[in-house]
Scaffold this motif. Structure first.
Motif, PDB file in Angstrom:
ATOM      1  N   TYR A 102       0.674  -7.922   7.394  1.00 40.72           N
ATOM      2  CA  TYR A 102      -0.610  -7.280   6.653  1.00 40.72           C
ATOM      3  C   TYR A 102      -0.478  -7.774   5.219  1.00 40.72           C
ATOM      4  O   TYR A 102      -1.431  -7.773   4.368  1.00 40.72           O
ATOM      5  CB  TYR A 102      -0.458  -5.585   6.798  1.00 40.72           C
ATOM      6  CG  TYR A 102      -0.832  -5.331   8.151  1.00 40.72           C
ATOM      7  CD1 TYR A 102      -1.870  -6.136   8.823  1.00 40.72           C
ATOM      8  CD2 TYR A 102      -0.087  -4.441   8.909  1.00 40.72           C
ATOM      9  CE1 TYR A 102      -2.208  -5.432  10.219  1.00 40.72           C
ATOM     10  CE2 TYR A 102      -0.329  -4.010  10.224  1.00 40.72           C
ATOM     11  CZ  TYR A 102      -1.626  -4.736  10.721  1.00 40.72           C
ATOM     12  OH  TYR A 102      -1.827  -4.107  11.956  1.00 40.72           O
ATOM     13  N   LEU A 105      -2.215 -10.852   5.088  1.00 37.07           N
ATOM     14  CA  LEU A 105      -3.667 -10.651   5.107  1.00 37.07           C
ATOM     15  C   LEU A 105      -4.395 -10.017   3.690  1.00 37.07           C
ATOM     16  O   LEU A 105      -5.418 -10.673   3.059  1.00 37.07           O
ATOM     17  CB  LEU A 105      -4.113  -9.601   6.199  1.00 37.07           C
ATOM     18  CG  LEU A 105      -5.637  -9.336   6.578  1.00 37.07           C
ATOM     19  CD1 LEU A 105      -6.521 -10.493   6.781  1.00 37.07           C
ATOM     20  CD2 LEU A 105      -5.919  -8.185   7.363  1.00 37.07           C
ATOM     21  N   LEU A 109      -7.236 -11.152   1.215  1.00 34.99           N
ATOM     22  CA  LEU A 109      -8.202 -10.314   1.004  1.00 34.99           C
ATOM     23  C   LEU A 109      -8.337  -9.993  -0.528  1.00 34.99           C
ATOM     24  O   LEU A 109      -9.572  -9.774  -1.210  1.00 34.99           O
ATOM     25  CB  LEU A 109      -8.074  -8.941   1.849  1.00 34.99           C
ATOM     26  CG  LEU A 109      -8.312  -9.167   3.236  1.00 34.99           C
ATOM     27  CD1 LEU A 109      -8.233  -7.939   3.916  1.00 34.99           C
ATOM     28  CD2 LEU A 109      -9.524  -9.931   3.686  1.00 34.99           C
ATOM     29  N   GLY A 130      -6.835 -16.923   7.351  1.00 35.97           N
ATOM     30  CA  GLY A 130      -6.568 -15.496   7.942  1.00 35.97           C
ATOM     31  C   GLY A 130      -6.481 -15.823   9.496  1.00 35.97           C
ATOM     32  O   GLY A 130      -5.621 -15.044  10.272  1.00 35.97           O
ATOM     33  N   ILE A 197      -9.955 -10.194  10.100  1.00 28.73           N
ATOM     34  CA  ILE A 197      -9.681  -9.014  10.071  1.00 28.73           C
ATOM     35  C   ILE A 197      -9.537  -8.248  11.317  1.00 28.73           C
ATOM     36  O   ILE A 197      -8.477  -7.493  11.727  1.00 28.73           O
ATOM     37  CB  ILE A 197     -10.585  -8.128   8.979  1.00 28.73           C
ATOM     38  CG1 ILE A 197     -10.578  -8.376   7.674  1.00 28.73           C
ATOM     39  CG2 ILE A 197     -10.353  -6.533   9.287  1.00 28.73           C
ATOM     40  CD1 ILE A 197     -11.608  -8.205   6.569  1.00 28.73           C
ATOM     41  N   CYS A 206     -10.643  -2.457  13.897  1.00 27.35           N
ATOM     42  CA  CYS A 206     -11.907  -3.260  13.223  1.00 27.35           C
ATOM     43  C   CYS A 206     -13.250  -2.748  12.967  1.00 27.35           C
ATOM     44  O   CYS A 206     -13.857  -2.976  11.962  1.00 27.35           O
ATOM     45  CB  CYS A 206     -12.258  -4.787  14.164  1.00 27.35           C
ATOM     46  SG  CYS A 206     -13.404  -5.773  13.518  1.00 27.35           S
ATOM     47  N   ALA A 209     -12.729  -0.260  10.238  1.00 29.81           N
ATOM     48  CA  ALA A 209     -12.822  -0.990   8.735  1.00 29.81           C
ATOM     49  C   ALA A 209     -14.269  -1.178   8.611  1.00 29.81           C
ATOM     50  O   ALA A 209     -14.574  -1.202   7.456  1.00 29.81           O
ATOM     51  CB  ALA A 209     -12.073  -2.505   9.084  1.00 29.81           C
ATOM     52  N   VAL A 243     -13.179  -5.712   1.926  1.00 28.25           N
ATOM     53  CA  VAL A 243     -11.708  -5.797   1.811  1.00 28.25           C
ATOM     54  C   VAL A 243     -11.206  -4.547   1.470  1.00 28.25           C
ATOM     55  O   VAL A 243      -9.896  -3.954   2.042  1.00 28.25           O
ATOM     56  CB  VAL A 243     -11.375  -6.528   0.153  1.00 28.25           C
ATOM     57  CG1 VAL A 243     -10.014  -6.419  -0.272  1.00 28.25           C
ATOM     58  CG2 VAL A 243     -12.035  -8.086   0.807  1.00 28.25           C
ATOM     59  N   ALA A 246     -10.768  -2.567   5.152  1.00 24.46           N
ATOM     60  CA  ALA A 246      -9.723  -3.154   5.704  1.00 24.46           C
ATOM     61  C   ALA A 246      -8.498  -2.477   5.437  1.00 24.46           C
ATOM     62  O   ALA A 246      -7.386  -2.291   6.227  1.00 24.46           O
ATOM     63  CB  ALA A 246      -9.854  -4.853   5.633  1.00 24.46           C
TER      64      ALA A 246
END
Ligand SMILES: [Zn+2]
Length: 266
Positions: A102, A105, A109, A130, A197, A206, A209, A243, A246
């Motif tokens: 994470y 990621l 982001l 990503g 994501i 997902c 998010a 962003v 997420a």
């Protein structure tokens, strides 16, 4: 334990200075590994001391030591932001593979966040980086005996996550272009960004998010119009909301899902 937090914070600062390099160079199509960073005013190379995150900015009082050109306070702010987010992630996940996944990621982001605000684009390179990281994480989760995305450990969960976010935004983009006859309703960058994501979060988170970013984007856009900062026809970059959505989901996704369904049940 406290020492570990200090190490994670310093790691966040170093990654944050790399995020600055990505924000500056990727939109211009320049390499993110070479040449070494230089002052935008006089072009003199930054030395090792100039590259120390945050502290160098304070010691130099926000100016280049050669030509006195002002250095944007955004550089140290991005470094601090990255470090704080790393600490928050670490407080939840500890010294685990998901933490590093994470953190990776989030690094991408944060770059997306600022590049989309500055240039209204989401670079394909960041989306691909990503997806590549997400595939590694997926393979790890397949061979690891530990259930990973808490409460949802089916092996295909991440692959199913590739579809719902991107699919929904693609639908919005197509409908938007039909109704408003403009390409601006939803950018293809946003559509692509939801794929990595989803790969990292799995399909349920997902969707969470996506819902969080649509809700946040709607509220902020309304507020901007209400206060006259934006007009009704102005478009607002949607990437930054994805962003934030997420990140919120990585931290509190399952709590949000539970809260939502307990609220819907009465
Ligand atoms: Zn200079």
């Amino acid at each position: 334990m406290a020492a570990l937090y200090v190490i994670i914070f310093i790691l966040g600062l170093i990654v944050g200075s790399f995020v600055n390099v990505m924000i500056c160079r990727i939109p211009e199509g320049r390499s993110i590994v070479s040449p070494p960073s230089a002052c935008t005013g006089c072009g003199s190379r930054l030395t090792a001391i100039d590259l120390v995150p945050v502290l160098s900015y304070i010691f130099l009082r926000g100016k280049c030591r050669h030509c006195g050109e002002r250095i944007s306070p955004r550089y140290p702010l991005v470094e601090l932001l990255t470090a704080v987010i790393f600490i928050v992630l670490f407080s939840k996940y500890g010294f685990t593979v998901p933490f590093f996944a994470y953190a990776y990621l989030i690094m991408l982001l944060i770059a997306v966040f600022f590049i989309d605000i500055d240039h209204r684009i989401i670079p394909n390179g960041l989306v691909l980086a990503g997806l590549a990281g997400g595939m590694l994480f997926f393979v790890y989760n397949c061979i690891s005996p530990m259930p990973w995305i808490f409460g949802d450990s089916k092996w295909w969960t991440p692959l199913a996550g590739l579809l719902p976010g991107s699919g929904f935004l693609l639908l919005v983009a197509i409908l938007g272009s039909l109704i408003y006859r403009t390409e601006d309703a939803m950018g293809m960058g946003d559509v692509k960004l939801m794929a990595p994501i989803g790969l990292f979060l799995g399909y349920k988170l997902c969707i969470t998010a996506l819902a969080a970013s649509v809700l946040l984007g709607g509220l902020i856009s309304m507020a901007l119009m209400l206060f006259g900062i934006k007009k009704r026809k102005d478009t607002v970059a949607f990437g930054p909301f994805i962003v934030i959505g997420a990140f919120v989901t990585i931290m509190w996704g399952w709590e949000l899902v539970q809260w939502f369904f307990s609220y819907m049940r009465f």
